[in-house]
Scaffold this motif. Structure first.
Motif, PDB file in Angstrom:
ATOM      1  N   UNK A  10      -0.136  10.931  -0.642  1.00  0.00           N
ATOM      2  CA  UNK A  10      -1.452   9.630  -0.593  1.00  0.00           C
ATOM      3  C   UNK A  10      -0.322   8.083   0.184  1.00  0.00           C
ATOM      4  N   UNK A  11       0.111   8.676   1.338  1.00  0.00           N
ATOM      5  CA  UNK A  11       0.878   8.067   2.334  1.00  0.00           C
ATOM      6  C   UNK A  11       0.390   7.602   3.549  1.00  0.00           C
ATOM      7  N   UNK A  26       8.863   5.304  -7.159  1.00  0.00           N
ATOM      8  CA  UNK A  26       8.140   3.977  -6.314  1.00  0.00           C
ATOM      9  C   UNK A  26       6.888   4.768  -5.804  1.00  0.00           C
ATOM     10  N   UNK A  27       7.596   6.306  -4.706  1.00  0.00           N
ATOM     11  CA  UNK A  27       6.408   6.654  -4.633  1.00  0.00           C
ATOM     12  C   UNK A  27       5.243   6.987  -5.419  1.00  0.00           C
ATOM     13  N   UNK A  28       5.677   7.041  -6.912  1.00  0.00           N
ATOM     14  CA  UNK A  28       4.967   7.700  -8.058  1.00  0.00           C
ATOM     15  C   UNK A  28       3.853   6.572  -8.414  1.00  0.00           C
ATOM     16  N   UNK A  29       4.451   4.881  -8.339  1.00  0.00           N
ATOM     17  CA  UNK A  29       3.509   4.251  -8.643  1.00  0.00           C
ATOM     18  C   UNK A  29       2.915   3.901  -7.365  1.00  0.00           C
ATOM     19  N   UNK A  30       3.148   4.023  -5.920  1.00  0.00           N
ATOM     20  CA  UNK A  30       2.039   3.401  -4.711  1.00  0.00           C
ATOM     21  C   UNK A  30       1.226   5.108  -4.670  1.00  0.00           C
ATOM     22  N   UNK A  31       1.686   6.385  -5.282  1.00  0.00           N
ATOM     23  CA  UNK A  31       0.270   7.732  -4.924  1.00  0.00           C
ATOM     24  C   UNK A  31      -0.452   6.939  -6.361  1.00  0.00           C
ATOM     25  N   UNK A  84      -5.404   3.039  -2.148  1.00  0.00           N
ATOM     26  CA  UNK A  84      -5.390   2.396  -1.178  1.00  0.00           C
ATOM     27  C   UNK A  84      -6.321   1.093  -1.402  1.00  0.00           C
ATOM     28  N   UNK A  85      -7.199   0.894  -1.641  1.00  0.00           N
ATOM     29  CA  UNK A  85      -8.108  -0.669  -1.832  1.00  0.00           C
ATOM     30  C   UNK A  85      -7.113  -1.265  -2.948  1.00  0.00           C
ATOM     31  N   UNK A  86      -6.701  -0.937  -3.732  1.00  0.00           N
ATOM     32  CA  UNK A  86      -6.060  -1.078  -5.150  1.00  0.00           C
ATOM     33  C   UNK A  86      -5.455  -2.956  -4.883  1.00  0.00           C
ATOM     34  N   UNK A  87      -6.025  -3.692  -6.058  1.00  0.00           N
ATOM     35  CA  UNK A  87      -5.506  -4.890  -5.983  1.00  0.00           C
ATOM     36  C   UNK A  87      -3.696  -4.907  -6.800  1.00  0.00           C
ATOM     37  N   UNK A  88      -3.491  -3.708  -7.281  1.00  0.00           N
ATOM     38  CA  UNK A  88      -2.234  -3.427  -7.600  1.00  0.00           C
ATOM     39  C   UNK A  88      -0.626  -3.883  -6.762  1.00  0.00           C
ATOM     40  N   UNK A  89      -0.919  -3.795  -5.774  1.00  0.00           N
ATOM     41  CA  UNK A  89      -0.575  -3.529  -4.068  1.00  0.00           C
ATOM     42  C   UNK A  89       0.126  -5.300  -3.875  1.00  0.00           C
ATOM     43  N   UNK A  90       1.384  -5.538  -3.848  1.00  0.00           N
ATOM     44  CA  UNK A  90       2.113  -6.645  -3.188  1.00  0.00           C
ATOM     45  C   UNK A  90       2.016  -6.813  -2.302  1.00  0.00           C
ATOM     46  N   UNK A  91       1.473  -7.600  -1.343  1.00  0.00           N
ATOM     47  CA  UNK A  91       2.267  -7.691   0.207  1.00  0.00           C
ATOM     48  C   UNK A  91       3.226  -7.011   0.855  1.00  0.00           C
ATOM     49  N   UNK A 131       3.240   0.454   3.092  1.00  0.00           N
ATOM     50  CA  UNK A 131       2.558   1.177   3.031  1.00  0.00           C
ATOM     51  C   UNK A 131       1.398   1.553   4.745  1.00  0.00           C
ATOM     52  N   UNK A 132       2.195   0.651   5.992  1.00  0.00           N
ATOM     53  CA  UNK A 132       1.263   0.694   6.595  1.00  0.00           C
ATOM     54  C   UNK A 132       2.000   1.021   8.000  1.00  0.00           C
ATOM     55  N   UNK A 133       3.406   1.423   7.346  1.00  0.00           N
ATOM     56  CA  UNK A 133       4.440   1.948   8.853  1.00  0.00           C
ATOM     57  C   UNK A 133       4.408   3.260   8.536  1.00  0.00           C
TER      58      UNK A 133
END
Length: 139
Positions: free
Chosen positions: A43-44, A5-10, A14-21, A27-29
């Motif tokens: 990258x967090x 999961x961290x590899x996918x997130x990284x 940060x502005x990617x549309x691939x992030x879901x809600x 990521x904001x916590x």
């Protein structure tokens, strides 16, 4: 935290549309990542790497935190926290499929026996269920 999961997130900017809600909210916590192999920078936005005894690190974080803590992924970390009595809630998500995958390790293999008190249930899309339990070491 799941390594995959961290590899996918990284891998996503940060502005990617691939992030879901859910990922955007996570990521904001602030995050403390317990690891013996990772090194910064990460990258967090608000992440700290902690090394050492995971149970001691989490016990200190629980004592110092004003909000509940969550642990995502890492079965070995979650097993050690459960064994140390640091888990207040277990959230289980049931997906309505039958895998039949031979050789898969049971999630709590090697863990002590715990009684689980059902605290909350939620059903998504009329299929997937999320169950929240309070674990108590079985006497």
């Amino acid at each position: 935290m799941y390594r995959t999961h961290s590899a996918i997130v990284a891998a996503s900017p940060p502005a990617s549309e691939s992030y879901d809600e859910w990922v955007t909210r996570m990521m904001n916590l602030p995050a403390t990542i317990v690891s013996s192999t990772l090194q910064g920078p990460l990258n967090w936005p608000d992440a700290t790497i902690a090394t050492g005894d995971a149970a001691k690190i989490i016990a200190r974080l629980k004592q110092d935190s004003d909000v509940p803590l969550r642990s995502h992924g890492s079965l070995s970390l979650n097993r050690s926290l459960l064994k140390a009595g640091l888990v207040d809630r277990i959230q289980v998500t049931l997906f309505p499929v039958i895998c039949g995958q031979p050789g898969a390790d049971p999630i709590f293999q090697g863990a002590a026996d715990f009684d689980l008190e059902l605290l909350e249930t939620q059903t998504f899309d009329n299929h997937t269920q999320q169950l929240t339990y309070r674990p108590t070491l079985h006497a």
